[in-house]
Design a protein around this motif. Structure first.
Motif, PDB file in Angstrom:
ATOM      1  N   TYR A 155       0.810  -1.227   0.000  1.00  0.00           N
ATOM      2  CA  TYR A 155       0.000   0.000   0.000  1.00  0.00           C
ATOM      3  C   TYR A 155       0.839   1.271   0.000  1.00  0.00           C
ATOM      4  CZ  TYR A 155      -3.413   3.432   1.701  1.00  0.00           C
ATOM      5  OH  TYR A 155      -4.225   4.531   1.841  1.00  0.00           O
ATOM      6  N   ARG A 156       1.925   1.241   0.782  1.00  0.00           N
ATOM      7  CA  ARG A 156       2.643   2.485   1.071  1.00  0.00           C
ATOM      8  C   ARG A 156       3.642   2.881  -0.012  1.00  0.00           C
ATOM      9  NH1 ARG A 156       1.310   4.934   4.753  1.00  0.00           N
ATOM     10  NH2 ARG A 156       0.319   3.081   5.673  1.00  0.00           N
ATOM     11  N   PHE A 157       4.190   1.910  -0.703  1.00  0.00           N
ATOM     12  CA  PHE A 157       5.289   2.199  -1.635  1.00  0.00           C
ATOM     13  C   PHE A 157       4.830   1.909  -3.057  1.00  0.00           C
ATOM     14  CE2 PHE A 157       7.129   0.960   2.473  1.00  0.00           C
ATOM     15  CZ  PHE A 157       7.762   2.155   2.800  1.00  0.00           C
ATOM     16  N   ARG A 158       4.545   2.977  -3.812  1.00  0.00           N
ATOM     17  CA  ARG A 158       3.951   2.857  -5.141  1.00  0.00           C
ATOM     18  C   ARG A 158       5.018   3.011  -6.235  1.00  0.00           C
ATOM     19  NH1 ARG A 158      -1.785   3.589  -4.306  1.00  0.00           N
ATOM     20  NH2 ARG A 158      -2.078   3.009  -2.125  1.00  0.00           N
ATOM     21  N   GLY A 159       4.592   2.711  -7.454  1.00  0.00           N
ATOM     22  CA  GLY A 159       5.453   2.912  -8.611  1.00  0.00           C
ATOM     23  C   GLY A 159       6.536   1.873  -8.777  1.00  0.00           C
ATOM     24  N   LEU A 160       6.372   0.712  -8.159  1.00  0.00           N
ATOM     25  CA  LEU A 160       7.365  -0.356  -8.271  1.00  0.00           C
ATOM     26  C   LEU A 160       6.872  -1.407  -9.267  1.00  0.00           C
ATOM     27  CD1 LEU A 160       8.115  -0.574  -4.455  1.00  0.00           C
ATOM     28  CD2 LEU A 160       9.626   0.356  -6.216  1.00  0.00           C
ATOM     29  N   PRO A 161       7.726  -2.335  -9.703  1.00  0.00           N
ATOM     30  CA  PRO A 161       7.295  -3.331 -10.682  1.00  0.00           C
ATOM     31  C   PRO A 161       6.130  -4.183 -10.154  1.00  0.00           C
ATOM     32  CG  PRO A 161       9.697  -3.314 -10.491  1.00  0.00           C
ATOM     33  CD  PRO A 161       9.179  -2.437  -9.390  1.00  0.00           C
TER      34      PRO A 161
END
Length: 267
Positions: free
Chosen positions: A98-104
């Motif tokens: 939820y907290r860390f977006r924009g990852l693969p």
């Protein structure tokens, strides 16, 4: 189509114990069927707004009572404590999604699988408690793991270093002796549960290692040195405890250099 971040929001902010388990398994099922979406909005509520059930009551780790495995009450307290660790681990897996977006997309698929396996672990332990006429929430539990989640909510590398590659990796050190203890006590059910948890946790810590190294590389940071720096900066649990399981930690992605450094800085 179902979206992983909608599931994460519901699990972290608006779910009972039963709903958390159901939503987690449902999201994993959709992921396996290839119909789960990974498109993200920019709306991420602060970690202080994450909502836990009213029970168990949370105490500081130092305020938790000691427990002996040789009494029924002690056994119940032990399995309640482990169930709480696994319950919070479901939240930790959802929170890193939820907290860390924009990852693969692979990152989110990996941690959803972790959430699903932690939910399975919790259910096994809860069944053990119910067999002893108890349930999760009947006893107090410690707040340490989620306190660390709050301390690491600002940086994905700090989160990966401190949760899977420190706190959860400690489980690789302490669980094998516990399994041996229950073998001596002739408790085959406990041995089976803890062995299942240990087997999966090696994979979970390995995912922490995988993504920590990958994201260090994308940020042009040398991973081993950065890991050391982050532990020295953020780890508030005091000195690292010695007794590292070298074999299991290597299987979970720790290098010889990291293990040597941990030995030097442990007590």
């Amino acid at each position: 189509m179902p979206n992983i971040f909608d599931y994460a929001h519901a699990c972290l902010h608006d779910s009972t114990v039963e709903q958390l388990l159901s939503l987690t398994h449902e999201a994993q099922q959709y992921a396996q069927e290839g119909v789960l979406q990974f498109t993200s909005s920019d709306i991420v509520r602060p970690i202080e707004e994450v909502s836990f059930p009213e029970h168990p009551i949370l105490l500081a780790p130092r305020d938790m009572p000691r427990r002996k495995l040789t009494t029924p009450a002690g056994l119940c307290a032990f399995f309640h404590a482990i169930a709480h660790v696994e319950f919070v681990a479901i939240y930790l897996a959802w929170d890193i999604i939820y907290r860390f977006r924009g990852l693969p997309d692979e990152f989110y698929r990996d941690w959803l699988r972790v959430a699903d396996e932690e939910a399975q672990h919790f259910s096994l332990l809860r069944a053990r408690l119910k067999a002893a006429h108890s349930d999760y929430g009947d006893l107090p539990a410690h707040s340490g793991l989620w306190d660390l989640a709050q301390d690491t909510s600002h940086d994905i590398l700090v989160r990966l270093a401190l949760i899977p590659r420190c706190m959860e990796a400690h489980g690789l050190d302490v669980t094998p002796p516990l399994i041996e203890k229950f073998k001596q006590l002739g408790d085959e059910d406990a041995v089976a549960i803890l062995t299942r948890i240990l087997t999966d946790e090696i994979g979970h810590v390995a995912l922490g290692s995988k993504w920590f190294k990958f994201l260090c590389q994308t940020q042009n940071v040398e991973s081993e040195h950065h890991y050391q720096t982050l532990l020295l900066t953020y780890y508030k649990g005091g000195a690292l405890k010695s007794g590292f399981n070298q074999t299991l930690r290597r299987a979970a992605g720790f290098s010889d250099n990291e293990l040597a450094w941990l030995e030097i800085h442990s007590h």
